[in-house]
Design a protein around this motif. Structure first.
Motif, PDB file in Angstrom:
ATOM      1  N   LEU A  58       0.809  -1.215   0.000  1.00  0.00           N
ATOM      2  CA  LEU A  58       0.000   0.000   0.000  1.00  0.00           C
ATOM      3  C   LEU A  58       0.847   1.272   0.000  1.00  0.00           C
ATOM      4  CD1 LEU A  58      -3.012  -0.770   2.374  1.00  0.00           C
ATOM      5  CD2 LEU A  58      -2.967  -0.674  -0.119  1.00  0.00           C
ATOM      6  N   LYS A  59       2.114   1.154   0.414  1.00  0.00           N
ATOM      7  CA  LYS A  59       2.988   2.320   0.406  1.00  0.00           C
ATOM      8  C   LYS A  59       3.216   2.840  -1.016  1.00  0.00           C
ATOM      9  CE  LYS A  59       7.144  -0.588   0.425  1.00  0.00           C
ATOM     10  NZ  LYS A  59       8.397  -0.909   1.154  1.00  0.00           N
ATOM     11  N   GLU A  60       2.941   2.012  -2.013  1.00  0.00           N
ATOM     12  CA  GLU A  60       3.070   2.458  -3.397  1.00  0.00           C
ATOM     13  C   GLU A  60       1.966   3.447  -3.785  1.00  0.00           C
ATOM     14  OE1 GLU A  60       3.201  -1.035  -5.859  1.00  0.00           O
ATOM     15  OE2 GLU A  60       4.608  -2.045  -4.513  1.00  0.00           O
ATOM     16  N   LYS A  61       0.945   3.563  -2.940  1.00  0.00           N
ATOM     17  CA  LYS A  61      -0.163   4.500  -3.154  1.00  0.00           C
ATOM     18  C   LYS A  61      -0.783   4.323  -4.540  1.00  0.00           C
ATOM     19  CE  LYS A  61       1.336   7.992   0.149  1.00  0.00           C
ATOM     20  NZ  LYS A  61       1.644   9.419   0.400  1.00  0.00           N
ATOM     21  N   LEU A 105      -8.378  14.067  -8.395  1.00  0.00           N
ATOM     22  CA  LEU A 105      -9.131  13.410  -7.330  1.00  0.00           C
ATOM     23  C   LEU A 105      -8.310  13.338  -6.052  1.00  0.00           C
ATOM     24  CD1 LEU A 105     -11.851  11.975  -6.804  1.00  0.00           C
ATOM     25  CD2 LEU A 105     -10.741   9.825  -7.437  1.00  0.00           C
ATOM     26  N   GLY A 106      -7.017  13.090  -6.204  1.00  0.00           N
ATOM     27  CA  GLY A 106      -6.121  13.071  -5.061  1.00  0.00           C
ATOM     28  C   GLY A 106      -6.333  11.877  -4.144  1.00  0.00           C
ATOM     29  N   LYS A 148      -9.768   7.761  -1.302  1.00  0.00           N
ATOM     30  CA  LYS A 148     -10.245   7.143  -0.061  1.00  0.00           C
ATOM     31  C   LYS A 148     -11.752   7.355   0.098  1.00  0.00           C
ATOM     32  CE  LYS A 148      -5.898   7.472   2.504  1.00  0.00           C
ATOM     33  NZ  LYS A 148      -5.197   8.096   3.677  1.00  0.00           N
ATOM     34  N   GLY A 149     -12.226   8.529  -0.356  1.00  0.00           N
ATOM     35  CA  GLY A 149     -13.659   8.796  -0.308  1.00  0.00           C
ATOM     36  C   GLY A 149     -14.446   7.848  -1.187  1.00  0.00           C
TER      37      GLY A 149
END
Length: 303
Positions: A48-51, A128-129, A134-135
Protein backbone atom coordinates in the motif's frame (compact mmCIF):
# COMPACT_ATOMS: atom_id res chain seq x y z
CA UNK A 1 -43.84 -17.81 13.92
CA UNK A 2 -43.30 -21.11 12.19
CA UNK A 3 -43.02 -24.34 14.04
CA UNK A 4 -39.67 -26.02 14.62
CA UNK A 5 -40.77 -29.41 13.29
CA UNK A 6 -40.27 -28.90 9.57
CA UNK A 7 -39.90 -32.44 8.34
CA UNK A 8 -41.49 -33.27 5.01
CA UNK A 9 -40.04 -36.57 3.86
CA UNK A 10 -41.24 -36.47 0.25
CA UNK A 11 -40.09 -32.96 -0.57
CA UNK A 12 -36.95 -33.41 1.54
CA UNK A 13 -35.89 -36.36 -0.63
CA UNK A 14 -36.45 -34.38 -3.82
CA UNK A 15 -34.41 -31.39 -2.69
CA UNK A 16 -31.60 -33.27 -0.91
CA UNK A 17 -29.35 -33.81 -4.00
CA UNK A 18 -29.43 -30.08 -4.78
CA UNK A 19 -28.63 -29.21 -1.17
CA UNK A 20 -25.74 -31.68 -1.11
CA UNK A 21 -24.36 -30.28 -4.37
CA UNK A 22 -24.60 -26.74 -3.00
CA UNK A 23 -22.89 -27.70 0.26
CA UNK A 24 -20.05 -29.37 -1.67
CA UNK A 25 -19.47 -26.21 -3.72
CA UNK A 26 -19.61 -24.01 -0.61
CA UNK A 27 -17.12 -26.28 1.19
CA UNK A 28 -14.69 -25.95 -1.72
CA UNK A 29 -15.17 -22.17 -1.70
CA UNK A 30 -14.38 -21.94 2.00
CA UNK A 31 -11.32 -24.19 1.92
CA UNK A 32 -9.78 -22.38 -1.05
CA UNK A 33 -11.13 -18.89 -0.63
CA UNK A 34 -10.52 -18.01 3.02
CA UNK A 35 -6.75 -18.71 3.14
CA UNK A 36 -6.43 -17.35 -0.41
CA UNK A 37 -8.05 -14.02 0.43
CA UNK A 38 -6.10 -13.70 3.68
CA UNK A 39 -2.78 -14.23 1.89
CA UNK A 40 -3.72 -11.74 -0.83
CA UNK A 41 -4.74 -9.15 1.75
CA UNK A 42 -1.37 -9.55 3.49
CA UNK A 43 0.40 -9.13 0.15
CA UNK A 44 -1.61 -6.04 -0.74
CA UNK A 45 -1.22 -4.39 2.68
CA UNK A 46 2.57 -4.66 2.32
CA UNK A 47 2.37 -2.79 -0.98
CA UNK A 48 0.00 0.00 0.00
CA UNK A 49 2.99 2.32 0.41
CA UNK A 50 3.07 2.46 -3.40
CA UNK A 51 -0.16 4.50 -3.15
CA UNK A 52 -1.65 2.72 -6.13
CA UNK A 53 -5.44 3.05 -6.18
CA UNK A 54 -5.84 -0.22 -8.08
CA UNK A 55 -4.14 -2.07 -5.23
CA UNK A 56 -6.37 -0.33 -2.69
CA UNK A 57 -9.43 -1.28 -4.67
CA UNK A 58 -8.24 -4.87 -4.88
CA UNK A 59 -7.72 -4.87 -1.10
CA UNK A 60 -11.30 -3.69 -0.65
CA UNK A 61 -12.48 -6.43 -3.01
CA UNK A 62 -10.46 -9.05 -1.12
CA UNK A 63 -11.98 -7.87 2.18
CA UNK A 64 -15.47 -8.18 0.70
CA UNK A 65 -14.68 -11.67 -0.57
CA UNK A 66 -13.29 -12.78 2.79
CA UNK A 67 -16.28 -11.49 4.75
CA UNK A 68 -18.57 -13.20 2.24
CA UNK A 69 -16.84 -16.56 2.75
CA UNK A 70 -16.39 -16.59 6.54
CA UNK A 71 -20.02 -17.53 7.38
CA UNK A 72 -20.03 -20.43 4.91
CA UNK A 73 -19.65 -23.18 7.56
CA UNK A 74 -23.00 -22.07 9.01
CA UNK A 75 -24.70 -22.29 5.60
CA UNK A 76 -23.09 -25.68 4.91
CA UNK A 77 -24.35 -27.05 8.21
CA UNK A 78 -27.81 -25.70 7.46
CA UNK A 79 -27.93 -27.29 4.00
CA UNK A 80 -27.04 -30.69 5.46
CA UNK A 81 -29.04 -30.40 8.69
CA UNK A 82 -31.11 -27.44 9.92
CA UNK A 83 -30.69 -23.75 10.83
CA UNK A 84 -29.79 -23.83 14.54
CA UNK A 85 -28.23 -20.39 14.93
CA UNK A 86 -31.29 -18.37 15.82
CA UNK A 87 -33.41 -15.52 14.51
CA UNK A 88 -30.93 -12.67 15.15
CA UNK A 89 -27.98 -14.47 13.58
CA UNK A 90 -30.12 -15.14 10.51
CA UNK A 91 -30.71 -11.43 9.97
CA UNK A 92 -27.18 -10.24 10.80
CA UNK A 93 -25.38 -12.81 8.67
CA UNK A 94 -27.73 -12.27 5.75
CA UNK A 95 -27.12 -8.52 5.89
CA UNK A 96 -23.33 -8.94 5.99
CA UNK A 97 -23.47 -11.36 3.05
CA UNK A 98 -25.54 -9.01 0.90
CA UNK A 99 -23.47 -6.01 1.99
CA UNK A 100 -20.23 -7.68 0.93
CA UNK A 101 -21.67 -9.06 -2.31
CA UNK A 102 -22.85 -5.59 -3.32
CA UNK A 103 -19.50 -4.15 -2.27
CA UNK A 104 -17.73 -6.64 -4.56
CA UNK A 105 -20.06 -5.72 -7.42
CA UNK A 106 -19.37 -2.00 -6.95
CA UNK A 107 -15.62 -2.64 -6.65
CA UNK A 108 -15.35 -4.40 -10.01
CA UNK A 109 -17.48 -1.65 -11.57
CA UNK A 110 -15.22 1.03 -10.13
CA UNK A 111 -12.19 -0.88 -11.43
CA UNK A 112 -13.42 -0.36 -14.98
CA UNK A 113 -14.11 3.33 -14.36
CA UNK A 114 -10.70 3.80 -12.76
CA UNK A 115 -8.90 2.13 -15.68
CA UNK A 116 -10.76 4.34 -18.14
CA UNK A 117 -10.10 7.60 -16.28
CA UNK A 118 -6.51 6.84 -15.34
CA UNK A 119 -5.49 5.90 -18.89
CA UNK A 120 -7.50 8.29 -21.07
CA UNK A 121 -8.05 11.19 -18.65
CA UNK A 122 -5.04 11.06 -16.28
CA UNK A 123 -5.13 14.78 -15.45
CA UNK A 124 -8.76 14.59 -14.33
CA UNK A 125 -8.05 11.45 -12.32
CA UNK A 126 -5.02 13.09 -10.68
CA UNK A 127 -7.24 15.93 -9.44
CA UNK A 128 -9.13 13.41 -7.33
CA UNK A 129 -6.12 13.07 -5.06
CA UNK A 130 -5.51 10.67 -2.20
CA UNK A 131 -8.45 11.95 -0.14
CA UNK A 132 -10.81 11.62 -3.09
CA UNK A 133 -9.71 8.05 -3.71
CA UNK A 134 -10.25 7.14 -0.06
CA UNK A 135 -13.66 8.80 -0.31
CA UNK A 136 -14.54 6.57 -3.26
CA UNK A 137 -13.56 3.46 -1.31
CA UNK A 138 -15.53 4.56 1.71
CA UNK A 139 -18.46 5.46 -0.51
CA UNK A 140 -18.52 1.94 -1.95
CA UNK A 141 -18.95 0.40 1.51
CA UNK A 142 -21.58 2.94 2.56
CA UNK A 143 -23.58 2.61 -0.66
CA UNK A 144 -23.43 -1.19 -0.63
CA UNK A 145 -24.64 -1.15 2.97
CA UNK A 146 -27.63 0.95 1.93
CA UNK A 147 -28.36 -1.25 -1.10
CA UNK A 148 -28.37 -4.34 1.15
CA UNK A 149 -30.65 -2.82 3.80
CA UNK A 150 -33.65 -4.85 2.63
CA UNK A 151 -31.92 -8.19 3.36
CA UNK A 152 -32.39 -8.36 7.17
CA UNK A 153 -35.98 -7.11 6.88
CA UNK A 154 -36.95 -10.02 4.64
CA UNK A 155 -34.93 -12.74 6.36
CA UNK A 156 -36.71 -15.20 8.63
CA UNK A 157 -35.71 -18.47 10.23
CA UNK A 158 -38.34 -21.16 9.76
CA UNK A 159 -39.50 -23.98 7.50
CA UNK A 160 -38.91 -23.73 3.78
CA UNK A 161 -40.96 -25.55 1.16
CA UNK A 162 -38.63 -28.56 1.16
CA UNK A 163 -38.95 -29.42 4.84
CA UNK A 164 -35.79 -27.72 6.10
CA UNK A 165 -35.57 -25.28 8.96
CA UNK A 166 -33.72 -22.56 7.14
CA UNK A 167 -32.75 -18.89 7.14
CA UNK A 168 -34.68 -17.78 4.09
CA UNK A 169 -36.30 -14.78 2.42
CA UNK A 170 -39.89 -14.34 3.53
CA UNK A 171 -42.07 -12.05 1.44
CA UNK A 172 -45.29 -10.45 2.62
CA UNK A 173 -46.78 -10.62 -0.87
CA UNK A 174 -46.10 -11.71 -4.44
CA UNK A 175 -45.56 -8.07 -5.38
CA UNK A 176 -42.74 -7.79 -2.84
CA UNK A 177 -41.06 -10.94 -4.18
CA UNK A 178 -41.26 -9.71 -7.77
CA UNK A 179 -39.99 -6.25 -6.78
CA UNK A 180 -37.03 -7.78 -4.90
CA UNK A 181 -36.07 -10.04 -7.81
CA UNK A 182 -36.31 -7.19 -10.31
CA UNK A 183 -34.34 -4.92 -7.96
CA UNK A 184 -31.46 -7.40 -7.87
CA UNK A 185 -31.62 -7.89 -11.63
CA UNK A 186 -31.57 -4.12 -12.12
CA UNK A 187 -28.52 -3.61 -9.88
CA UNK A 188 -26.54 -6.29 -11.70
CA UNK A 189 -27.61 -4.97 -15.11
CA UNK A 190 -26.66 -1.39 -14.27
CA UNK A 191 -23.20 -2.38 -13.03
CA UNK A 192 -22.67 -4.66 -16.01
CA UNK A 193 -23.70 -1.89 -18.43
CA UNK A 194 -21.34 0.62 -16.84
CA UNK A 195 -18.51 -1.89 -16.82
CA UNK A 196 -18.93 -2.76 -20.50
CA UNK A 197 -19.23 0.91 -21.42
CA UNK A 198 -16.02 2.00 -19.71
CA UNK A 199 -14.01 -0.96 -20.97
CA UNK A 200 -15.32 -0.41 -24.49
CA UNK A 201 -14.28 3.27 -24.33
CA UNK A 202 -10.93 2.29 -22.88
CA UNK A 203 -10.13 -0.24 -25.60
CA UNK A 204 -11.42 2.09 -28.29
CA UNK A 205 -9.19 4.90 -27.01
CA UNK A 206 -5.99 2.88 -26.77
CA UNK A 207 -6.57 -0.05 -29.14
CA UNK A 208 -3.46 0.81 -31.15
CA UNK A 209 -1.24 1.18 -28.08
CA UNK A 210 1.10 -1.80 -27.49
CA UNK A 211 1.46 -0.70 -23.87
CA UNK A 212 -2.17 -1.37 -23.01
CA UNK A 213 -2.14 -4.90 -24.38
CA UNK A 214 0.99 -5.71 -22.36
CA UNK A 215 0.04 -4.07 -19.08
CA UNK A 216 -0.26 -6.81 -16.47
CA UNK A 217 -2.32 -4.79 -14.04
CA UNK A 218 -4.96 -4.09 -16.67
CA UNK A 219 -5.03 -7.76 -17.63
CA UNK A 220 -5.56 -8.65 -14.00
CA UNK A 221 -8.44 -6.20 -13.66
CA UNK A 222 -10.05 -7.57 -16.82
CA UNK A 223 -9.83 -11.15 -15.56
CA UNK A 224 -11.42 -10.19 -12.24
CA UNK A 225 -14.25 -8.39 -14.02
CA UNK A 226 -14.95 -11.19 -16.51
CA UNK A 227 -14.82 -13.86 -13.80
CA UNK A 228 -17.19 -11.96 -11.54
CA UNK A 229 -19.85 -11.47 -14.18
CA UNK A 230 -19.58 -15.01 -15.54
CA UNK A 231 -20.38 -16.28 -12.05
CA UNK A 232 -22.96 -13.53 -11.48
CA UNK A 233 -25.08 -14.09 -14.58
CA UNK A 234 -26.74 -17.33 -13.32
CA UNK A 235 -28.06 -15.57 -10.21
CA UNK A 236 -29.50 -12.79 -12.36
CA UNK A 237 -31.17 -15.32 -14.65
CA UNK A 238 -32.59 -17.15 -11.63
CA UNK A 239 -34.03 -13.88 -10.27
CA UNK A 240 -35.64 -13.14 -13.63
CA UNK A 241 -37.20 -16.62 -13.73
CA UNK A 242 -38.50 -16.22 -10.17
CA UNK A 243 -40.19 -12.94 -11.11
CA UNK A 244 -41.81 -14.53 -14.16
CA UNK A 245 -42.94 -17.59 -12.18
CA UNK A 246 -44.58 -15.45 -9.50
CA UNK A 247 -46.31 -13.24 -12.06
CA UNK A 248 -47.61 -16.31 -13.91
CA UNK A 249 -48.43 -18.06 -10.61
CA UNK A 250 -46.61 -21.13 -11.92
CA UNK A 251 -45.70 -23.21 -8.85
CA UNK A 252 -43.59 -25.72 -10.77
CA UNK A 253 -41.54 -22.96 -12.37
CA UNK A 254 -41.14 -21.31 -8.95
CA UNK A 255 -39.73 -24.52 -7.46
CA UNK A 256 -37.33 -24.92 -10.38
CA UNK A 257 -36.22 -21.29 -10.18
CA UNK A 258 -35.65 -21.59 -6.43
CA UNK A 259 -33.43 -24.64 -6.84
CA UNK A 260 -31.51 -22.97 -9.68
CA UNK A 261 -31.13 -19.92 -7.46
CA UNK A 262 -29.53 -21.99 -4.70
CA UNK A 263 -26.97 -23.46 -7.11
CA UNK A 264 -26.25 -20.10 -8.74
CA UNK A 265 -25.80 -18.52 -5.30
CA UNK A 266 -23.12 -21.11 -4.61
CA UNK A 267 -21.39 -19.94 -7.81
CA UNK A 268 -21.29 -16.38 -6.41
CA UNK A 269 -19.32 -17.72 -3.45
CA UNK A 270 -17.08 -19.58 -5.88
CA UNK A 271 -16.24 -16.25 -7.48
CA UNK A 272 -15.07 -14.94 -4.09
CA UNK A 273 -12.82 -17.98 -3.83
CA UNK A 274 -11.40 -17.65 -7.36
CA UNK A 275 -10.45 -13.98 -7.14
CA UNK A 276 -7.40 -14.52 -4.84
CA UNK A 277 -5.77 -16.78 -7.42
CA UNK A 278 -6.18 -14.07 -10.05
CA UNK A 279 -4.49 -11.58 -7.71
CA UNK A 280 -1.71 -13.92 -6.65
CA UNK A 281 -0.48 -15.04 -10.07
CA UNK A 282 -0.50 -11.55 -11.56
CA UNK A 283 0.89 -9.68 -8.56
CA UNK A 284 3.74 -12.12 -8.10
CA UNK A 285 4.73 -11.70 -11.74
CA UNK A 286 4.62 -7.94 -11.33
CA UNK A 287 6.59 -8.16 -8.08
CA UNK A 288 9.37 -10.16 -9.74
CA UNK A 289 9.71 -7.43 -12.35
CA UNK A 290 9.86 -4.65 -9.80
CA UNK A 291 7.57 -2.23 -8.03
CA UNK A 292 4.23 -1.40 -9.62
CA UNK A 293 4.36 2.16 -10.90
CA UNK A 294 1.42 4.49 -11.22
CA UNK A 295 -0.49 3.40 -14.32
CA UNK A 296 -1.36 6.83 -15.58
CA UNK A 297 2.17 8.15 -15.12
CA UNK A 298 3.56 5.21 -17.07
CA UNK A 299 1.14 5.84 -19.91
CA UNK A 300 2.15 9.51 -20.05
CA UNK A 301 5.83 8.60 -20.14
CA UNK A 302 5.26 6.12 -22.95
CA UNK A 303 3.58 8.69 -25.21
Amino acid sequence: MQQDNCSNTSQFSEALPIYKASSAVLSLCFVLGVPGNVSVMVMLVRRLKEKNFTLRLMLSLAMSDLLTLLPLPMWIWTLLHDWIFGFVACKIISYVEYWCLYSSMLCVTLLSLQRYMQVLHPQKWAKLGDKGQKGLLGGIWILSGVLASYAPVQRQSGCDQYGFKYCYQRFSSDAEQVATSLYEVLLFSMCFTLLVYFYYRLHRGVNESPFFSSNRMTKLVTRIVVTYFVFGVPVTIANAIIAVAVLLKNDQLSVTADLVGKISTALIFLNSAVNPFLYTFALRRIHRRGTVTDFAQTVQNSM
